[in-house]
Design a protein around this motif. Structure first.
Motif, PDB file in Angstrom:
ATOM      1  N   CYS A 233       0.838  -1.198   0.000  1.00 43.91           N
ATOM      2  CA  CYS A 233       0.000   0.000   0.000  1.00 43.91           C
ATOM      3  C   CYS A 233       0.872   1.245   0.000  1.00 43.91           C
ATOM      4  N   VAL A 234       0.592   2.141  -0.928  1.00 42.27           N
ATOM      5  CA  VAL A 234       1.298   3.421  -1.016  1.00 42.27           C
ATOM      6  C   VAL A 234       0.322   4.504  -0.582  1.00 42.27           C
ATOM      7  N   SER A 235       0.700   5.247   0.443  1.00 43.19           N
ATOM      8  CA  SER A 235      -0.171   6.315   0.931  1.00 43.19           C
ATOM      9  C   SER A 235       0.629   7.209   1.856  1.00 43.19           C
ATOM     10  N   ASN A 236       0.295   8.497   1.872  1.00 44.85           N
ATOM     11  CA  ASN A 236       1.015   9.389   2.765  1.00 44.85           C
ATOM     12  C   ASN A 236       0.919   8.906   4.201  1.00 44.85           C
ATOM     13  N   ASN A 237      -0.260   8.490   4.614  1.00 44.81           N
ATOM     14  CA  ASN A 237      -0.490   7.992   5.958  1.00 44.81           C
ATOM     15  C   ASN A 237      -0.888   6.525   5.915  1.00 44.81           C
ATOM     16  N   ALA A 238      -0.806   5.873   7.070  1.00 45.94           N
ATOM     17  CA  ALA A 238      -1.205   4.464   7.150  1.00 45.94           C
ATOM     18  C   ALA A 238      -2.535   4.303   7.867  1.00 45.94           C
ATOM     19  N   GLY A 239      -3.321   5.375   7.913  1.00 49.49           N
ATOM     20  CA  GLY A 239      -4.597   5.316   8.612  1.00 49.49           C
ATOM     21  C   GLY A 239      -4.387   5.329  10.119  1.00 49.49           C
ATOM     22  N   ILE A 240      -5.453   5.076  10.859  1.00 50.27           N
ATOM     23  CA  ILE A 240      -5.369   4.921  12.308  1.00 50.27           C
ATOM     24  C   ILE A 240      -6.121   3.646  12.668  1.00 50.27           C
ATOM     25  N   ASP A 241      -6.064   3.268  13.918  1.00 48.15           N
ATOM     26  CA  ASP A 241      -6.780   2.070  14.344  1.00 48.15           C
ATOM     27  C   ASP A 241      -8.269   2.223  14.061  1.00 48.15           C
ATOM     28  N   GLY A 242      -8.801   1.328  13.256  1.00 51.81           N
ATOM     29  CA  GLY A 242     -10.230   1.323  12.977  1.00 51.81           C
ATOM     30  C   GLY A 242     -10.692   2.233  11.871  1.00 51.81           C
ATOM     31  N   ALA A 243      -9.754   2.903  11.169  1.00 52.25           N
ATOM     32  CA  ALA A 243     -10.152   3.807  10.098  1.00 52.25           C
ATOM     33  C   ALA A 243      -9.077   3.876   9.026  1.00 52.25           C
ATOM     34  N   GLY A 244      -9.516   4.163   7.797  1.00 45.64           N
ATOM     35  CA  GLY A 244      -8.565   4.261   6.689  1.00 45.64           C
ATOM     36  C   GLY A 244      -7.849   2.949   6.450  1.00 45.64           C
ATOM     37  N   LEU A 245      -6.579   3.026   6.081  1.00 43.32           N
ATOM     38  CA  LEU A 245      -5.810   1.809   5.817  1.00 43.32           C
ATOM     39  C   LEU A 245      -5.583   0.968   7.072  1.00 43.32           C
ATOM     40  N   GLY A 246      -5.879   1.563   8.234  1.00 44.76           N
ATOM     41  CA  GLY A 246      -5.829   0.776   9.465  1.00 44.76           C
ATOM     42  C   GLY A 246      -6.749  -0.430   9.401  1.00 44.76           C
ATOM     43  N   LEU A 247      -7.822  -0.328   8.619  1.00 46.02           N
ATOM     44  CA  LEU A 247      -8.756  -1.452   8.460  1.00 46.02           C
ATOM     45  C   LEU A 247      -8.090  -2.638   7.762  1.00 46.02           C
ATOM     46  N   LEU A 248      -7.190  -2.355   6.825  1.00 44.56           N
ATOM     47  CA  LEU A 248      -6.496  -3.427   6.109  1.00 44.56           C
ATOM     48  C   LEU A 248      -5.331  -3.974   6.915  1.00 44.56           C
ATOM     49  N   LEU A 249      -4.754  -3.125   7.766  1.00 45.82           N
ATOM     50  CA  LEU A 249      -3.677  -3.590   8.642  1.00 45.82           C
ATOM     51  C   LEU A 249      -4.230  -4.550   9.695  1.00 45.82           C
TER      52      LEU A 249
END
Length: 225
Positions: free
Chosen positions: A51-67
């Motif tokens: 995943c390429v993105s400026n941020n890695a999301g947070i717990d429970g939101a954004g790319l955090g869901l895929l992590l």
């Protein structure tokens, strides 16, 4: 002209997802992230993602869901704070990380979108960022200086979030959401745009379009949020 509008996020990603995909995700923090598309990626069960993105999301939101689901193998990012799941996965050796200075990441995306495979930058010279990268000396504004070679990013799929788009894919972003979404959209072989509002061609001011429809292959309305 082929219809670019899909009924929901799942159908907009149909046939595009596979294991070991490089996924470019627009957004800046939690602003301008394609929430419905990220959730559809999660529900698909694909794994081994880079995943390429400026941020890695947070717990429970954004790319955090895929992590959380272990679907991400590697993150190429600039800022990865405020995410305990990310930190644990990385410290446990379950997640690879490629750090980028923020401007370098933006330019890597822009370069990929412009078909440029690499560029030289002074940012990161003499730091860990430069390890293993080609160094070349150029005449800069202050005389000869070292620059490092950075690679353009060519993603398999880009997912971005926009404010408005017409049915041909001409797209407008709102405020901070514009930061990474435009270069993110252009560097994907296929770009899927999640919009708040869909309008007819000719409705948008041609001088106010941030992303031309030529870069957009699929559109889905994500509202209501």
């Amino acid at each position: 002209m082929a219809n670019k509008v899909y009924k929901d996020a799942k159908s907009a990603l149909d046939g595009l997802l596979r294991d070991d995909l490089m996924l470019m995700c627009g957004g800046f923090g939690l602003v301008g992230i394609p929430d419905k598309l990220i959730r559809a990626v999660r529900e698909s069960g694909v794994k081994g993602l880079t995943c390429v993105s400026n941020n890695a999301g947070i717990d429970g939101a954004g790319l955090g869901l895929l992590l959380e689901t272990g679907q991400v193998k590697k993150m190429i990012s600039s800022y990865v704070g405020e995410n305990k799941t990310f930190a644990k996965l990385y410290l446990d050796g379950k997640l690879e990380l490629e750090f980028n200075p923020q401007g370098t990441l933006a330019e890597r995306c822009r370069a990929g979108g412009a078909g440029i495979p690499g560029f030289y930058t002074k940012t990161g010279v003499g730091t860990l960022v430069a390890e293993g990268k080609e160094v070349k000396r150029f005449d800069g504004p202050n005389g000869p200086e070292d620059y490092i070679l950075e690679r353009g990013i060519f993603a398999d799929l880009a997912v971005v979030k926009a404010w408005k788009a017409d049915t041909t894919g001409n797209t407008v972003f709102r405020k901070t959401a514009r930061n990474f979404n435009v270069p993110a959209a252009t560097c994907g072989k296929v770009c899927v745009v999640e919009v708040e509002e869909l309008v007819e061609p000719g409705t948008l001011d041609p001088d106010a379009i941030h992303l031309p429809g030529v870069y957009v292959q699929r559109i889905v309305v994500g509202a209501p949020y």
